[in-house]
Design a protein around this motif. Sequence first.
Motif, PDB file in Angstrom:
ATOM      1  N   UNK A 160      14.035  -3.312   2.946  1.00 53.97           N
ATOM      2  CA  UNK A 160      13.771  -2.161   3.819  1.00 53.97           C
ATOM      3  C   UNK A 160      13.653  -0.888   2.988  1.00 53.97           C
ATOM      4  N   UNK A 161      14.573  -0.712   2.057  1.00 50.93           N
ATOM      5  CA  UNK A 161      14.553   0.502   1.248  1.00 50.93           C
ATOM      6  C   UNK A 161      13.298   0.597   0.404  1.00 50.93           C
ATOM      7  N   UNK A 162      13.035  -0.443  -0.382  1.00 52.99           N
ATOM      8  CA  UNK A 162      11.907  -0.385  -1.306  1.00 52.99           C
ATOM      9  C   UNK A 162      10.584  -0.520  -0.567  1.00 52.99           C
ATOM     10  N   UNK A 163      10.518  -1.413   0.425  1.00 54.94           N
ATOM     11  CA  UNK A 163       9.261  -1.618   1.138  1.00 54.94           C
ATOM     12  C   UNK A 163       8.839  -0.416   1.953  1.00 54.94           C
ATOM     13  N   UNK A 164       9.709   0.059   2.842  1.00 56.49           N
ATOM     14  CA  UNK A 164       9.351   1.164   3.733  1.00 56.49           C
ATOM     15  C   UNK A 164       9.187   2.482   2.985  1.00 56.49           C
ATOM     16  N   UNK A 165      10.108   2.731   2.063  1.00 56.02           N
ATOM     17  CA  UNK A 165      10.095   4.031   1.400  1.00 56.02           C
ATOM     18  C   UNK A 165       8.950   4.167   0.392  1.00 56.02           C
ATOM     19  N   UNK A 167       6.026   2.926   0.738  1.00 53.06           N
ATOM     20  CA  UNK A 167       4.828   3.223   1.544  1.00 53.06           C
ATOM     21  C   UNK A 167       4.761   4.722   1.835  1.00 53.06           C
ATOM     22  N   UNK A 168       5.907   5.314   2.135  1.00 52.17           N
ATOM     23  CA  UNK A 168       5.943   6.767   2.365  1.00 52.17           C
ATOM     24  C   UNK A 168       5.567   7.534   1.104  1.00 52.17           C
ATOM     25  N   UNK A 169       5.794   6.893  -0.064  1.00 52.76           N
ATOM     26  CA  UNK A 169       5.424   7.522  -1.330  1.00 52.76           C
ATOM     27  C   UNK A 169       3.965   7.236  -1.708  1.00 52.76           C
ATOM     28  N   UNK A 170       3.249   6.505  -0.836  1.00 49.02           N
ATOM     29  CA  UNK A 170       1.835   6.224  -1.080  1.00 49.02           C
ATOM     30  C   UNK A 170       1.529   4.801  -1.499  1.00 49.02           C
ATOM     31  N   UNK A 171       2.552   3.956  -1.698  1.00 47.23           N
ATOM     32  CA  UNK A 171       2.328   2.585  -2.144  1.00 47.23           C
ATOM     33  C   UNK A 171       2.092   1.646  -0.983  1.00 47.23           C
ATOM     34  N   UNK A 172       0.907   1.698  -0.386  1.00 49.28           N
ATOM     35  CA  UNK A 172       0.666   0.990   0.871  1.00 49.28           C
ATOM     36  C   UNK A 172      -0.027  -0.359   0.723  1.00 49.28           C
ATOM     37  N   UNK A 173      -0.284  -0.817  -0.534  1.00 52.43           N
ATOM     38  CA  UNK A 173      -0.790  -2.176  -0.737  1.00 52.43           C
ATOM     39  C   UNK A 173       0.122  -2.880  -1.741  1.00 52.43           C
ATOM     40  N   UNK A 174       0.454  -4.137  -1.428  1.00 50.97           N
ATOM     41  CA  UNK A 174       1.450  -4.882  -2.204  1.00 50.97           C
ATOM     42  C   UNK A 174       0.931  -6.243  -2.642  1.00 50.97           C
ATOM     43  N   UNK A 198       5.304  -1.109   8.549  1.00 51.34           N
ATOM     44  CA  UNK A 198       5.174   0.309   8.240  1.00 51.34           C
ATOM     45  C   UNK A 198       3.735   0.701   7.882  1.00 51.34           C
ATOM     46  N   UNK A 199       2.798  -0.154   8.230  1.00 49.80           N
ATOM     47  CA  UNK A 199       1.385   0.188   8.058  1.00 49.80           C
ATOM     48  C   UNK A 199       0.784  -0.215   6.734  1.00 49.80           C
ATOM     49  N   UNK A 200       1.533  -0.916   5.890  1.00 47.62           N
ATOM     50  CA  UNK A 200       1.006  -1.366   4.610  1.00 47.62           C
ATOM     51  C   UNK A 200       0.343  -2.728   4.704  1.00 47.62           C
TER      52      UNK A 200
END
Length: 409
Positions: A160-165, A167-174, A198-200
């Motif tokens: 939750x921390x690394x995934x959601x946050x 994305x908020x920092x711009x990392x929306x593709x994994x 979270x939209x990623x």
Amino acid sequence: MKRQLGTALLSGTALLLATMLPAAAQQGAKISNDVVRIGVITDLSGAFSDQSGRGSIAAAQMAVEDFGGKVLGKPVEVLTADHQNKVDVGSAIVREWIDAQNVDLIQDVANSGLALAVADIVRDKNRVAIFNGPSVTRLTGDKCTPNTIHYAYDAYALAKGTGAQTIKQGGDTWYFLTVDFAFGHGLEENTAKIVQENGGKVLGAVRFPLNNLDFASYVTQAQASGAKIVGLATTGMDARNAIKAASEFGLTQSGQQLAGLLLFDTDVHALGLEATQGMYLTTAFYWDRDDETRAFSRRFHERVKIMPNMGQAGVYSSTLAYLKAIEAAGTDEAGPVMEKLKSMRINDVFVKDGWVREDGRFMREMYLMQVKNPAESKYPWDYYTLRATIPAEEAFRPLSQSDCPLVRK
């Protein structure tokens, strides 16, 4: 004069009663075998020894010393053992500790498979286990018990921390590099779900065997994906080898970033900032967060020559909390001690205003960190920049999603 004499006598009586109360309380206390024994079972020789091991043992010993070495007038002892990352070996040690040595608390348990076995053992034998080393969320799910607490972190909070946050920092593709057994699958699954919620987007994944040495093909697949974030669903030496390969193949230099889903300060220290710079990770503790954490961590460093990570700081905190609960309960019997632990608010170097939820999940805020580049680091172990603070209720799995039989529906 009579009034003064009467006041003096009353004051003296009150003082005498005040000094007698602790002794009276101790006389009524019930400590089994006149000693409280804490068994720290950990990895002393394997892939997870840096992140638990001797550091977890030192943390438990420091907590006992800081508490005064006794509780309710009885000595506190710390036993230690290496589970060798074998469930049968670890289970046999725990059973022998309880049956032959009357161990009251099982601490650390840096192996998820063993932790699930220990949960059953302490439930059946009515002892207490506090898990700081494992990440498996089943400890507060279908395998929760009235005798166990999952303390420092878990796979859900890391995801939750690394995934959601991020994305908020711009990392929306994994894209995921995942160790091919249950632990890695769980990290990938949890993180992928949170990324998508979270939209990623998850662009793919590749799995590798445990204790893998050659990550060349896996890293090139991650590069070819074009994902902004490459998530490492692994830990220990596999994570270190993957990070080395990513640095050698220029993955981060090309603009992609690594996210360590279970990464520790000792990993960054071993690899160096040149290889780890820019990585995201989630943690419950950072040694350099404030004056209190720095003072504790320097004491810890004097003993083991490393800075404490979240699991080791969790061992220290939960051992202190356990001893305080014994003191409050007037006994080391598991039931009353667990009742006190679940009613306490815990404030110490590891946590501010933490509490134990009904499913045994210890609730506290978590932190998204980003690893500094070499130029940003000003002194030894100066590795992280805080990117986000995640409230406890947001960091951990909500009770509404729990399958713990202790949770009221």
